[in-house]
Scaffold this active site. Structure first.
Site, PDB file in Angstrom:
ATOM      1  N   ARG A  10       3.208  14.683  -7.190  1.00 20.65           N
ATOM      2  CA  ARG A  10       3.544  13.322  -6.757  1.00 20.65           C
ATOM      3  C   ARG A  10       4.210  12.526  -7.880  1.00 20.65           C
ATOM      4  O   ARG A  10       4.001  11.325  -8.006  1.00 20.65           O
ATOM      5  CB  ARG A  10       2.305  12.565  -6.266  1.00 20.65           C
ATOM      6  CG  ARG A  10       1.808  13.001  -4.904  1.00 20.65           C
ATOM      7  CD  ARG A  10       0.951  11.911  -4.254  1.00 20.65           C
ATOM      8  NE  ARG A  10      -0.037  12.519  -3.382  1.00 20.65           N
ATOM      9  CZ  ARG A  10      -1.361  12.397  -3.545  1.00 20.65           C
ATOM     10  NH1 ARG A  10      -1.846  11.682  -4.539  1.00 20.65           N
ATOM     11  NH2 ARG A  10      -2.176  12.978  -2.699  1.00 20.65           N
TER      12      ARG A  10
ATOM     13  N   ARG B 205       4.839   6.137  -5.130  1.00 17.73           N
ATOM     14  CA  ARG B 205       4.636   4.695  -5.037  1.00 17.73           C
ATOM     15  C   ARG B 205       4.305   4.010  -6.356  1.00 17.73           C
ATOM     16  O   ARG B 205       4.328   2.787  -6.423  1.00 17.73           O
ATOM     17  CB  ARG B 205       3.510   4.410  -4.029  1.00 17.73           C
ATOM     18  CG  ARG B 205       3.878   4.801  -2.600  1.00 17.73           C
ATOM     19  CD  ARG B 205       2.716   4.567  -1.654  1.00 17.73           C
ATOM     20  NE  ARG B 205       1.602   5.457  -1.954  1.00 17.73           N
ATOM     21  CZ  ARG B 205       0.415   5.378  -1.353  1.00 17.73           C
ATOM     22  NH1 ARG B 205       0.190   4.443  -0.454  1.00 17.73           N
ATOM     23  NH2 ARG B 205      -0.535   6.224  -1.665  1.00 17.73           N
TER      24      ARG B 205
ATOM     25  N   ARG C 189      11.766   2.427  -0.600  1.00 18.59           N
ATOM     26  CA  ARG C 189      10.884   2.586   0.551  1.00 18.59           C
ATOM     27  C   ARG C 189      10.952   1.369   1.466  1.00 18.59           C
ATOM     28  O   ARG C 189      10.907   1.495   2.699  1.00 18.59           O
ATOM     29  CB  ARG C 189       9.449   2.796   0.050  1.00 18.59           C
ATOM     30  CG  ARG C 189       8.374   2.870   1.131  1.00 18.59           C
ATOM     31  CD  ARG C 189       8.451   4.158   1.893  1.00 18.59           C
ATOM     32  NE  ARG C 189       7.341   4.268   2.824  1.00 18.59           N
ATOM     33  CZ  ARG C 189       7.294   3.698   4.021  1.00 18.59           C
ATOM     34  NH1 ARG C 189       8.320   2.981   4.446  1.00 18.59           N
ATOM     35  NH2 ARG C 189       6.248   3.852   4.819  1.00 18.59           N
TER      36      ARG C 189
ATOM     37  N   ASP D  64       7.100  16.122   2.703  1.00 17.05           N
ATOM     38  CA  ASP D  64       5.671  16.056   2.992  1.00 17.05           C
ATOM     39  C   ASP D  64       5.255  17.369   3.643  1.00 17.05           C
ATOM     40  O   ASP D  64       6.048  17.998   4.360  1.00 17.05           O
ATOM     41  CB  ASP D  64       5.353  14.884   3.921  1.00 17.05           C
ATOM     42  CG  ASP D  64       3.857  14.632   4.001  1.00 17.05           C
ATOM     43  OD1 ASP D  64       3.319  13.921   3.132  1.00 17.05           O
ATOM     44  OD2 ASP D  64       3.196  15.167   4.927  1.00 17.05           O
TER      45      ASP D  64
ATOM     46  N   TYR E 297      -5.218  19.259   9.221  1.00 17.27           N
ATOM     47  CA  TYR E 297      -4.569  18.060   9.752  1.00 17.27           C
ATOM     48  C   TYR E 297      -4.244  18.216  11.239  1.00 17.27           C
ATOM     49  O   TYR E 297      -4.408  17.275  12.028  1.00 17.27           O
ATOM     50  CB  TYR E 297      -3.290  17.772   8.971  1.00 17.27           C
ATOM     51  CG  TYR E 297      -3.516  17.121   7.632  1.00 17.27           C
ATOM     52  CD1 TYR E 297      -3.898  15.790   7.542  1.00 17.27           C
ATOM     53  CD2 TYR E 297      -3.344  17.833   6.445  1.00 17.27           C
ATOM     54  CE1 TYR E 297      -4.100  15.178   6.316  1.00 17.27           C
ATOM     55  CE2 TYR E 297      -3.546  17.237   5.217  1.00 17.27           C
ATOM     56  CZ  TYR E 297      -3.927  15.906   5.156  1.00 17.27           C
ATOM     57  OH  TYR E 297      -4.138  15.305   3.935  1.00 17.27           O
TER      58      TYR E 297
END
Length: 341
Positions: free
Chosen positions: A19, A23, A32, A69, A145
């Site tokens: 990552r 962010r 974003r 992702d 998931y």
């Protein structure tokens, strides 16, 4: 990076961070805000290339990892997916053999073409000394998931299916093995030089089920990749594997293994690093905290692991509250490592 993964000991170890594009960077947050949804960013090659390059401009890592992702794979199979602000991913659950009929491989590569285009562009956009990493989620984690429909604390639905109907659950896992291997091979054909399998929820399974649903699917994917691209290194990251790390290393066929934060580096040096290169494993919270704690922890990892094939990384991804200056300090420490003192 490639030399280290081939078993060479470098004067200083290569580094990249899980990552590393995200962010915590103001330039990411700015883009974003303009880009629409998170999935829109993943499927827009202009945005995905820019985000991938942002940490390289700041820190000159030895590797760039494709911005995407892991859940684009079930999405490409036709499972509805949304990322809700503050809640994370939401999927329409798949919990039976009958539910599998809603999935289809017919448009799998067509839906993922923007990802492949991003890889193609990155292969020429990144610096020559920088290795391009492609990635996918490992089948067990993707199944978690898909079956739970979101993140989970207990994984009750996916475990019930796997334990109670191993043949039916195995059909889902067989599908994920096939499409994940093909997805990674197509990334390689687009320009990825290394691929990593993220098994983020590997550690929630008992030992026997870990062999069945983590090690065996990973081995099958590695075999398929090696049949088409024998020279491409595959890094496995079985987060939370604990004492099963050794069995994962010997049974999965991966070329290198990522260590999570809980793995003692001295144990990894003695039990894993003689078999294959290791990658890791600074606590991301240590990076966010910074200061002397960061310097001490990073130095311990370097002192213990840098004498054998090693790639410096975190034990999980950079967290949102990490000050960019702390990443810069870590990068300086690693790059100055041969000249310490």
């Amino acid at each position: 990076m490639l030399a280290a993964l081939a078993g060479e000991v470098r004067q200083r170890p290569p580094f990249w961070l899980m990552r590393q594009a995200g962010r915590y960077l103001p330039e990411y947050r700015e883009l974003r805000a303009k880009a629409g949804s998170f999935l829109d960013m993943c499927y827009n090659p202009d945005h995905a290339v820019e985000v991938t390059l942002q940490p390289l401009r700041r820190y000159d890592m030895d590797a760039a990892i494709l911005f995407s992702d892991i859940l684009v794979v079930p999405h490409a199979l036709g499972q509805p997916l949304a990322f809700l602000e503050g809640e994370g991913p939401k999927l329409d659950p798949v919990r039976s053999v009958e539910d599998l009929e809603r999935l289809s491989r017919d448009r799998f590569h067509e839906r993922l073409e923007p990802v492949y285009e991003t890889v193609r562009r990155l292969s020429s956009a990144i610096p020559a000394h920088t290795t391009l990493i492609g990635f996918a989620g490992a089948p067990w984690t993707i199944a978690c998931y898909m079956v739970e429909g979101a993140g989970s604390k207990e994984y009750a639905h996916v475990k019930r299916w796997a334990y109670g109907d191993p043949a039916g659950f195995g059909a889902l896992m067989d599908l994920l093995v096939e499409v994940t291997a093909d997805y990674l091979c197509t990334q390689i054909e687009a320009g990825a030089e290394v691929v990593q399998l993220f098994d983020s929820w590997a550690g929630v399974l008992p030992a026997g089920e870990f062999r069945c649903w983590v090690i065996e699917p990973t081995r099958r994917i590695v075999d398929r990749i090696k049949a088409r691209h024998p020279a491409i290194p595959v890094i496995g990251f079985p987060r939370g594997a604990g004492l099963s790390y050794e069995e994962y290393v010997t049974g999965s066929g991966v070329d290198a293994v990522g260590l999570d934060t809980t793995v003692p580096v001295a144990w990894a040096a003695g039990n894993l690093q003689s078999r294959l290169p290791v990658q890791g494993n600074l606590d991301p919270i240590m990076l966010a905290a910074g200061g002397e704690a960061l310097r001490t922890a990073a130095s311990e990892i370097l002192e213990t692991l840098a004498g054998k094939p090693f790639v410096f990384n975190l034990g999980h991804g950079v967290i949102q509250t990490t000050p960019p200056d702390h990443v810069a300090e870590l990068a300086r420490l690693i790059k100055d490592w041969p000249n310490r003192g």
